[in-house]
Each structure stands twice: as C-alpha cells, then as structure tokens.
Design an enzyme around this catalytic site. Structure first.
Site, PDB file in Angstrom:
ATOM      1  N   GLY A   1      29.664 -45.764   0.438  1.00  0.00           N
ATOM      2  CA  GLY A   1      30.769 -46.247   0.924  1.00  0.00           C
ATOM      3  C   GLY A   1      31.765 -45.714   1.844  1.00  0.00           C
ATOM      4  O   GLY A   1      32.714 -46.100   2.130  1.00  0.00           O
TER       5      GLY A   1
ATOM      6  N   SER B   1      17.297 -40.799   1.389  1.00  0.00           N
ATOM      7  CA  SER B   1      16.962 -41.994   1.824  1.00  0.00           C
ATOM      8  C   SER B   1      17.620 -42.020   3.355  1.00  0.00           C
ATOM      9  O   SER B   1      18.514 -41.274   3.701  1.00  0.00           O
ATOM     10  CB  SER B   1      17.610 -43.264   1.253  1.00  0.00           C
ATOM     11  OG  SER B   1      19.006 -43.056   1.226  1.00  0.00           O
ATOM     12  N   ARG B   2      17.073 -43.043   4.144  1.00  0.00           N
ATOM     13  CA  ARG B   2      17.344 -43.278   5.587  1.00  0.00           C
ATOM     14  C   ARG B   2      18.514 -44.218   5.409  1.00  0.00           C
ATOM     15  O   ARG B   2      18.412 -44.849   4.535  1.00  0.00           O
ATOM     16  CB  ARG B   2      16.351 -43.392   6.335  1.00  0.00           C
ATOM     17  CG  ARG B   2      15.329 -42.325   6.725  1.00  0.00           C
ATOM     18  CD  ARG B   2      14.223 -42.602   7.750  1.00  0.00           C
ATOM     19  NE  ARG B   2      13.453 -41.590   8.134  1.00  0.00           N
ATOM     20  CZ  ARG B   2      13.552 -40.540   9.046  1.00  0.00           C
ATOM     21  NH1 ARG B   2      14.771 -40.490   9.492  1.00  0.00           N
ATOM     22  NH2 ARG B   2      12.678 -39.537   8.899  1.00  0.00           N
TER      23      ARG B   2
ATOM     24  N   THR C   1      22.204 -50.013   6.006  1.00  0.00           N
ATOM     25  CA  THR C   1      23.247 -50.362   6.958  1.00  0.00           C
ATOM     26  C   THR C   1      24.381 -49.545   7.238  1.00  0.00           C
ATOM     27  O   THR C   1      25.149 -49.848   8.024  1.00  0.00           O
ATOM     28  CB  THR C   1      23.597 -51.724   5.949  1.00  0.00           C
ATOM     29  OG1 THR C   1      24.266 -51.090   4.815  1.00  0.00           O
ATOM     30  CG2 THR C   1      22.893 -52.786   5.653  1.00  0.00           C
TER      31      THR C   1
ATOM     32  N   ASP D   1      25.019 -56.146  -4.255  1.00  0.00           N
ATOM     33  CA  ASP D   1      24.705 -54.768  -4.759  1.00  0.00           C
ATOM     34  C   ASP D   1      25.348 -54.848  -5.988  1.00  0.00           C
ATOM     35  O   ASP D   1      26.242 -53.891  -6.302  1.00  0.00           O
ATOM     36  CB  ASP D   1      25.451 -53.791  -3.579  1.00  0.00           C
ATOM     37  CG  ASP D   1      24.801 -52.319  -4.080  1.00  0.00           C
ATOM     38  OD1 ASP D   1      23.870 -52.301  -4.612  1.00  0.00           O
ATOM     39  OD2 ASP D   1      25.310 -51.429  -3.293  1.00  0.00           O
TER      40      ASP D   1
ATOM     41  N   SER E   1      18.076 -48.997  -9.090  1.00  0.00           N
ATOM     42  CA  SER E   1      17.781 -48.502  -7.663  1.00  0.00           C
ATOM     43  C   SER E   1      18.023 -47.031  -7.810  1.00  0.00           C
ATOM     44  O   SER E   1      17.023 -46.205  -7.437  1.00  0.00           O
ATOM     45  CB  SER E   1      18.642 -49.095  -6.694  1.00  0.00           C
ATOM     46  OG  SER E   1      18.549 -48.484  -5.453  1.00  0.00           O
TER      47      SER E   1
END
Length: 531
Positions: free
Chosen positions: A205, A231-232, A235, A293, A301
């Site tokens: 964020g 991770s890639r 968003t 989310d 996750s």
C-alpha cells in the site's frame, strides 16, 4: 421426496444405488494434426484461449459455442481453454488457433495431434455454492477447490464467485487455516538444512518502500539464511521481483536458488518461477480485478507463500495510513492477530510490526527507480534516501529479535547498523547478485517531466494510491525504466515552481498519458499554502 432426500434416506438404511451405466461407450474425440494448429500470437495473460472458425466441424461435432470451456490434450500435456469464435480469413474451418500462453503450455510438435473435448464436470463447484449460502468449509473441501483452481478448471466467473463468497469476514479462523494449508499443498514445499530460515513481508500500500533487498543483504551479512521469494507487480508500479530484476536475474529454478543461498546466504528470487502456492497466483488476479482483499484471503495468501518457502521466522510489516492498504490501528491489530494465530497452526513464528504508512518510502516509484534507491542505501551514498535506510534498519532490528540473535533492541540495532555502515551488507549484496547470474546497472528513462508546486507552502499530504497510479500510467512496471521520482516528503517546505515529483517514461505517449492524469488530480501532493 426429492433426489437429494432420497439418496440420504437410502444411505441411512444401508442401501446401495446401482450404477445406471455398466460400461461407458468408446466415444471418439475429434483431433487435429500439428499442421492444422495455428500459433495466433495473441497474449491472453494467464488465460488459455482457443480460436475456432464459426464453420468449424469441431463446433458441430462437440456442440462448442462462444466462451465454451474446451479440454485440449496433446499426449500427457493438457489444458482447459476458453473458446473464441472467429469469422473471415483469420482461420479456415479446419484449423484451430491457440493463444500464446496456450501454445507455450501445450508446445505442439510436428507429428503430434491435439484432441478436443468438453471438460469433465467440476464437482467442487457444489462446495462453492454451499459457501455462497453460508456453509462452513473444511480442509477437504478447500483442498478439492484449490486442486481445480490450479488445474484452471474454474472459469473467471466461477473463480470470482468463490473469492466473493470468502470475502467480507465470511471465513472463520479455522477456515482461513484450512484454506492456507490447501493453498500450500497445490505446489512445492521447500525444505532447507538450516534451523532458522528468516523471511519478511510487507502488506503493501506504500509507494516505493523497497526494503527487501536491503534487509536480505544485511541479514545474510550477519550469517542468517534468508532465501527470499518475492512477487512481481499485479496492480502496483513494481513488485520486489521487478525491482530486483533491474539488479540481477530473478527467474531462478529451485536448484539455482539453493546454490545461490549456499554461496551467498540469501537470495531475492521470483516465487512464480519456483511454483510456490500456485493457487494464490491464480486467485490474486481475480481479487485485484474485483478490488477484494479481505483479511482472511490476505492471511491465506501471505502465509501460504511463506510456509511453502520453508520459512521458520517471518517478520510482517503492516504500514498504516490514510492512503495505505491498512487504514487504522484497529484493522492492523486484527490482521496481526489473525496472521499470528494461523501461522502457529503450521509451526511458523510470525511477528507483525505496525509502521507509519502515511507517505511513500524512498524517492523512486517503479522498478529501475526503486533499484537506484536500494543501491544508494547499500553503497552508503551521501544523498541516499534516509527514510528507506531507517525503515530497513528497523525491520532488520526486529527480525534479529524475533529470531533470538539478541533480545536487546539496542544491541540488535547496533548489529544491523554496523553491517550496513561498514559496507558488509553491500559486499554481501554483490555476492547475491553475482550468484544469481550477474549484477546489472539500472538504466534511465528517456522522457522526464517535473511536476511543480503551484504555490509556496508545506507538504501536508501525499496520496500513495494516486502517486502509484501516475507511475503505472507512465508505463511501470512493464516499462521498467518508467515511474516517478519523489522530491518532497511530509512537512517539507516548498517554493512556488519547485519540483514536487518528476514523471519518468520510456515513450512520449506514455508520458503524456501520465501527465493528463496528473492534470486531472492536482492534490496528489497537498500543500498547506503559506505554512
């Protein structure tokens, strides 16, 4: 009596339902030889797509229609694809076109043939419907759903139904733990020959905030094992793997990753190349598209990736701020408690650190610009972003305490600072980059445009979300040199005409696209006039 009641009654009385079909008929399936398969060259992202002409005999033989799900098999290689119907001369009636992801997955070779059929019914959808109606799911139910998710048996609509049914507090603590375990079981589970395997994660964020490479370098220089999988971006303007790729290769196999950790004590690799919790990789695209989310899904996750990576001790950074992902202390406390309780079910120690999320961290937003910040801090440059350095030291200090290297906070802080200031962390980072395939130097975007303060004043607010949006419109992360460079932080005083941030783009068109958004959103950086 309806059918379900009748089956239940028979089961209660020990009755057995006889099979209505003793043997299945040998049903011929339509096949196309390699010569009739066409590589269309259309990138359909993570979705497999097949293209058939509207006059295709396959459609008549099997009853396929637009958006049908089609099972395609070449030997042992198979996948489920969505059907798009075409007209005109793009394909003949006797040909089948495959999108780029479908072609690469099936990898057709001369002499081979592809078989086409309707997919088997998805039994786990009954469990999803039960969840929609408020039923609790157990570990077996989640395992069945996750197996079908990873096999790409769910359509986008069906996957969205599952994600929505589990959102907004509809997962109990037991269900979150069961979902986490099911997600872990869909992929590889790494095991390391170390008593302690350190890891860290940021809930996200914040624009910038690329602490991971710095934390890994400091931790490894202090003798900790830190095989970091990252991770890639989905968003955001950059994920950790996108930024690290500006400095070294990140697409490592499991064996390559092991060799890097053996040589350098740590790594920063892309988790997608290893296959950790692949169910999460599928679901996260739907969650982002729906802008869902929720706490339960976020916990599953994050923890599924850490458990699968073999981590034993994990520090989780939870930034809290008005434009961060987590907006309040109460929300942060609830998330931290859930993370720790679920992690305990898997024997993993988790500590959550609530941090300031009121503004971006560092100056760069976008892969190359964030990589430059990382290098600046590790090399101890005089103009290195002080907030990024401080955030990294804070995280390493807490990680050392969590692991038990020292329980004294001042001692842990001194160890972390010494590793950074002495240059040991920089030396270790270079070792990591070389072990991953060679260190790189991030480039610079050809197009740059400064956004100036219209009045003199004090910086009162910076909108993380809008700032990230500008960087994405400029092309990040697909254009890795794109993004923006922030020149001010909260409390800074500015003069009229002073640059507040500079937009970086690789093409004039992308620069214009981003600047049009900036023009429509004049309060990305808010100034208190006359302060």
């Amino acid at each position: 009596m309806n059918r379900a009641d009748g089956a239940a009654s028979m089961a209660e009385h020990g009755a057995v339902c006889p099979s209505l079909v003793e043997t299945l008929p040998d049903i011929p399936r339509p096949v196309l030889p390699y010569e009739r398969l066409r590589r269309i060259g259309i990138d359909t992202g993570d979705e497999y797509v097949i293209y058939l002409h509207e006059d295709s005999p396959l459609c008549r033989a099997e009853g396929f229609g637009a958006h049908s799900r089609v099972q395609i098999a070449i030997g042992e290689r198979q996948l489920l694809a969505r059907l798009n119907m075409v007209r005109g001369a793009m394909l003949t009636a006797e040909e089948a076109g495959l999108s780029e992801p479908a072609w690469l997955r099936l990898n057709p070779q001369p002499g081979e043939s592809a078989m086409f059929a309707h997919p088997a019914s998805i039994e786990s959808l009954a469990l999803v419907r039960g969840k929609i109606h408020g039923l609790a799911l157990d570990s077996g139910a989640f395992a069945a759903i996750m197996r079908d998710v990873v096999a790409r048996r769910y359509s986008g609509l069906e996957l969205a139904a599952f994600v929505t049914a589990c959102a907004n507090g509809h997962l109990s603590l037991q269900e979150i733990s069961a979902l986490t375990g099911a997600m872990v079981d869909t992929g590889l589970h790494l095991h390391w020959p170390y008593e302690v395997v350190a890891d860290k994660h940021c809930i996200g964020g914040l624009a910038g905030n690329r602490t991971t490479p710095i934390v890994v370098a400091i931790a490894a220089s202090l003798g900790l094992a830190m095989p970091k999988t990252s991770s890639r971006a989905i968003t955001s303007p950059a994920g950790t793997a996108d930024t690290m790729e500006m400095l070294a290769p990140v697409d490592l196999s499991l064996e390559q990753m092991r060799r890097v950790v053996e040589r350098a004590g740590g790594c920063v690799a892309w988790g997608g190349s290893i296959g950790l919790s692949p169910a999460d990789d599928v679901m996260i695209h739907v969650e982002r598209a729906l802008d869902i989310d929720s706490e339960g899904q976020l916990v599953a996750s994050v923890l599924s990736k850490k458990i699968a990576a073999g981590s034993t001790h994990v520090l989780i950074d939870i930034p809290v701020g008005p434009s961060a992902k987590v907006r309040s202390q109460a929300e942060a406390d609830s998330l931290a408690a859930c993370l720790q309780r679920v992690a305990a079910d898997f024997g993993m120690r988790v500590q959550c650190l609530v941090t300031d999320g009121s503004q971006p961290i560092g100056r760069g937003v976008g892969p190359a610009l964030e990589a430059r910040d990382v290098l600046s801090v590790l090399r101890r440059d005089a103009d290195a972003p002080a907030d990024l350095r401080e955030r990294a030291l804070l995280l390493v200090t807490s990680l050392l305490q969590l692991i038990g290297v020292t329980r004294n906070r001042d001692s842990a802080r001194a160890m972390a600072t010494q590793a950074l200031d002495s240059g040991a962390a920089w030396v270790q980072f270079q070792k990591i980059c070389e072990a991953q395939g060679g260190m790189r130097t991030p480039g610079k975007a050809a197009q740059q445009y400064p956004v100036l303060a219209s009045v003199a004043g004090r910086v009162a607010a910076i909108d993380n979300r809008q700032l990230s949006r500008v960087a994405k419109l400029a092309g990040a992360p697909m254009a890795p040199l794109a993004g923006l460079e922030l020149h001010v932080h909260l409390g800074d005083c500015t003069e009229a005409g002073q640059p507040m941030f500079t937009v970086h783009a690789q093409t004039r068109g992308e620069l214009a696209y981003a600047m049009e958004y900036v023009q429509r959103h004049p309060c990305i950086v808010t100034l208190a006039a006359g302060a």
